[in-house]
Motif scaffolding. Sequence first.
Motif, short mmCIF file in Angstrom:
data_model
loop_
_atom_site.label_atom_id
_atom_site.label_comp_id
_atom_site.label_asym_id
_atom_site.label_seq_id
_atom_site.Cartn_x
_atom_site.Cartn_y
_atom_site.Cartn_z
N LEU A 1 26.55 4.62 -21.36
CA LEU A 1 25.12 4.45 -21.30
C LEU A 1 24.69 3.01 -21.60
O LEU A 1 23.52 2.67 -21.47
CB LEU A 1 24.44 5.40 -22.29
N ARG A 2 25.64 2.16 -22.00
CA ARG A 2 25.33 0.75 -22.21
C ARG A 2 25.10 0.08 -20.86
O ARG A 2 25.84 0.32 -19.92
CB ARG A 2 26.50 0.06 -22.93
N PRO A 3 24.07 -0.77 -20.74
CA PRO A 3 23.84 -1.45 -19.46
C PRO A 3 25.10 -2.15 -18.95
O PRO A 3 25.71 -2.92 -19.68
CB PRO A 3 22.73 -2.45 -19.80
N PHE A 4 25.46 -1.88 -17.72
CA PHE A 4 26.74 -2.36 -17.19
C PHE A 4 26.79 -3.88 -17.11
O PHE A 4 27.87 -4.47 -17.06
CB PHE A 4 27.02 -1.74 -15.81
N TRP A 5 25.61 -4.53 -17.06
CA TRP A 5 25.58 -5.99 -16.91
C TRP A 5 25.80 -6.71 -18.25
O TRP A 5 25.86 -7.93 -18.29
CB TRP A 5 24.25 -6.42 -16.29
N LEU A 6 25.93 -5.97 -19.35
CA LEU A 6 26.17 -6.55 -20.66
C LEU A 6 27.63 -6.43 -21.06
O LEU A 6 28.33 -5.51 -20.62
CB LEU A 6 25.31 -5.87 -21.72
N GLY A 7 28.10 -7.33 -21.88
CA GLY A 7 29.45 -7.20 -22.44
C GLY A 7 30.54 -7.61 -21.48
O GLY A 7 30.31 -8.27 -20.46
N GLU A 8 31.75 -7.16 -21.80
CA GLU A 8 32.95 -7.57 -21.07
C GLU A 8 33.75 -6.38 -20.55
O GLU A 8 34.89 -6.56 -20.10
CB GLU A 8 33.84 -8.43 -21.97
N VAL A 9 33.18 -5.18 -20.62
CA VAL A 9 33.88 -3.98 -20.16
C VAL A 9 32.98 -3.20 -19.22
O VAL A 9 31.82 -2.93 -19.53
CB VAL A 9 34.30 -3.08 -21.34
N MET A 10 33.51 -2.88 -18.05
CA MET A 10 32.84 -1.98 -17.12
C MET A 10 33.47 -0.60 -17.28
O MET A 10 34.68 -0.43 -17.13
CB MET A 10 33.01 -2.45 -15.68
N GLU A 11 32.64 0.36 -17.63
CA GLU A 11 33.13 1.72 -17.89
C GLU A 11 32.69 2.64 -16.76
O GLU A 11 31.50 2.84 -16.51
CB GLU A 11 32.58 2.23 -19.22
N GLY A 12 33.65 3.22 -16.05
CA GLY A 12 33.35 4.27 -15.09
C GLY A 12 32.63 3.85 -13.83
O GLY A 12 31.80 4.59 -13.30
N THR B 1 17.63 -8.59 -14.34
CA THR B 1 17.90 -7.43 -15.18
C THR B 1 16.66 -7.13 -16.01
O THR B 1 15.80 -8.00 -16.21
CB THR B 1 19.09 -7.68 -16.13
N PRO B 2 16.53 -5.90 -16.50
CA PRO B 2 15.36 -5.56 -17.31
C PRO B 2 15.33 -6.38 -18.59
O PRO B 2 16.36 -6.71 -19.16
CB PRO B 2 15.58 -4.08 -17.63
N ARG B 3 14.13 -6.68 -19.03
CA ARG B 3 13.96 -7.46 -20.25
C ARG B 3 13.20 -6.65 -21.27
O ARG B 3 12.12 -6.13 -21.00
CB ARG B 3 13.20 -8.75 -19.94
N LEU C 1 7.65 -2.13 -15.60
CA LEU C 1 8.44 -1.91 -14.39
C LEU C 1 9.91 -1.76 -14.71
O LEU C 1 10.51 -2.61 -15.38
CB LEU C 1 8.26 -3.09 -13.43
N ALA C 2 10.51 -0.68 -14.22
CA ALA C 2 11.97 -0.49 -14.25
C ALA C 2 12.48 -0.82 -12.86
O ALA C 2 12.40 -0.01 -11.94
CB ALA C 2 12.31 0.94 -14.64
N ALA D 1 19.27 5.14 -15.61
CA ALA D 1 19.01 5.33 -17.03
C ALA D 1 19.13 4.03 -17.81
O ALA D 1 18.33 3.75 -18.72
CB ALA D 1 19.97 6.37 -17.60
N GLN D 2 20.10 3.21 -17.45
CA GLN D 2 20.30 1.94 -18.15
C GLN D 2 19.11 1.00 -17.93
O GLN D 2 18.66 0.32 -18.86
CB GLN D 2 21.59 1.28 -17.67
N VAL D 3 18.59 0.97 -16.71
CA VAL D 3 17.44 0.11 -16.42
C VAL D 3 16.22 0.57 -17.20
O VAL D 3 15.52 -0.24 -17.84
CB VAL D 3 17.15 0.09 -14.91
N ILE D 4 15.94 1.86 -17.18
CA ILE D 4 14.76 2.38 -17.88
C ILE D 4 14.89 2.22 -19.39
O ILE D 4 13.96 1.76 -20.07
CB ILE D 4 14.53 3.85 -17.50
N SER D 5 16.03 2.59 -19.93
CA SER D 5 16.24 2.51 -21.38
C SER D 5 16.16 1.09 -21.90
O SER D 5 15.74 0.85 -23.03
CB SER D 5 17.58 3.14 -21.76
N SER D 6 16.57 0.12 -21.06
CA SER D 6 16.54 -1.28 -21.49
C SER D 6 15.14 -1.79 -21.79
O SER D 6 14.97 -2.77 -22.52
CB SER D 6 17.19 -2.17 -20.41
#
Length: 385
Positions: free
Chosen positions: A42-53, A169-171, A338-339, A374-379
């Motif tokens: 559920l972590r935004p995929f554009w953050l960090g150094e790991v792409m999960e799934g 990306t969402p801010r 806006l999402a 979900a990641q975009v909206i939650s961000s």
Amino acid sequence: MFDQVKVNLLLVSIMGLVLAVPGGSRAQEAARTEWVGSEELLRPFWLGEVMEGESVLFIKDEKSGEARASVLFPIRKMIAVRSSTGEVQFEEGRDYVWKEGSREIVVPPGSRISTSTPESLRRPAKSQRHQLTHRDGNGEIYFGGELEYHKLQTIVSYAHEPGLWKAPTPRFDPGALPTTLERLRKQEPLKIVVLGDSISTGCNASGWAGGKPFQPAYPELVSRSLHARYKGRVDIVNLSVSGMDSAWGLTMVDKVVEAAPDLLILAFGMNDSSGRPAQDFQDKIAAAIKGVREKRPEVEVVLVATMVGNRDWVRLNQDLFPQYRDALAKLCGPGVALADVTSIWSEILRLKKDWDQTGNGVNHPNDFGHRVYAQVISSLLIPVD
């Protein structure tokens, strides 16, 4: 206005945009099956150094026997390649090969990984219950009503260098949805009402279709993300109906008010894209917001700019997706945010193929796509740590 709404809904049906399969007992059974999802998913995929799934669909070359697919980021370290159900973990060297710094994964002959050919993702003209004419005129795009594409796709988790995502990306803005954010921070109950089309009903999420790994659609994933972060109660009331558009959404104002939302998620655009002008789309969304706020002035609103549909389907007007996004952006202000899924999805399609993240072949997300929603909206409501 009522007659025009009926005309619009009829047009949607004629244009073949009502692509949902009724859930019935299957959906009820899926609801009794728990998805075991990690916080990392559920972590935004554009953050960090790991792409999960991340999902991919391998396309086979008939001459070489090899199949290929690309992921979003150059791979630094492969973590796991699994079947879409999560039940099978494939073996590097035997089932797939990759090179450090490349986005491409190769499936050799004899691999256990599912592969497809471009020809297998087409059907003869008028051979399916929905007419999905390919833009090149050569037959139709293969339609998957439930788990057909899910079964063809493979899930990849890998490490990559940070900071590679360059698209918008969402801010997180604490002033954008202040009342909602205050409720979350105080752990007060939050009621979210979702009003949208088949994407928002959950179509082609594995949980909706009753298949493993039983991942819920984006509305429930948003609820889970917010609860995981703030620990308060988050309730979802989903009034979405498959095949509907912004004109229908405007007729649902009283139903929305009756549900008494603290936060309203409005998610239209896919079915409108058969031809509704952007100004008309904006006017209807604005009127819906005004109608709800006249009776419930404290409600805050998230406007979802939809994913981009398959560019090879002739009946979608691709120019309208960014126009709708820009129209929604003009409606934003105090308590309205806006999402922007449109911009993120467009960048995904620049790097990959529609079949990598589609749920039905044309206009629904798969599990990965529902997580992107979900990641975009939650961000919008969760700050980056």
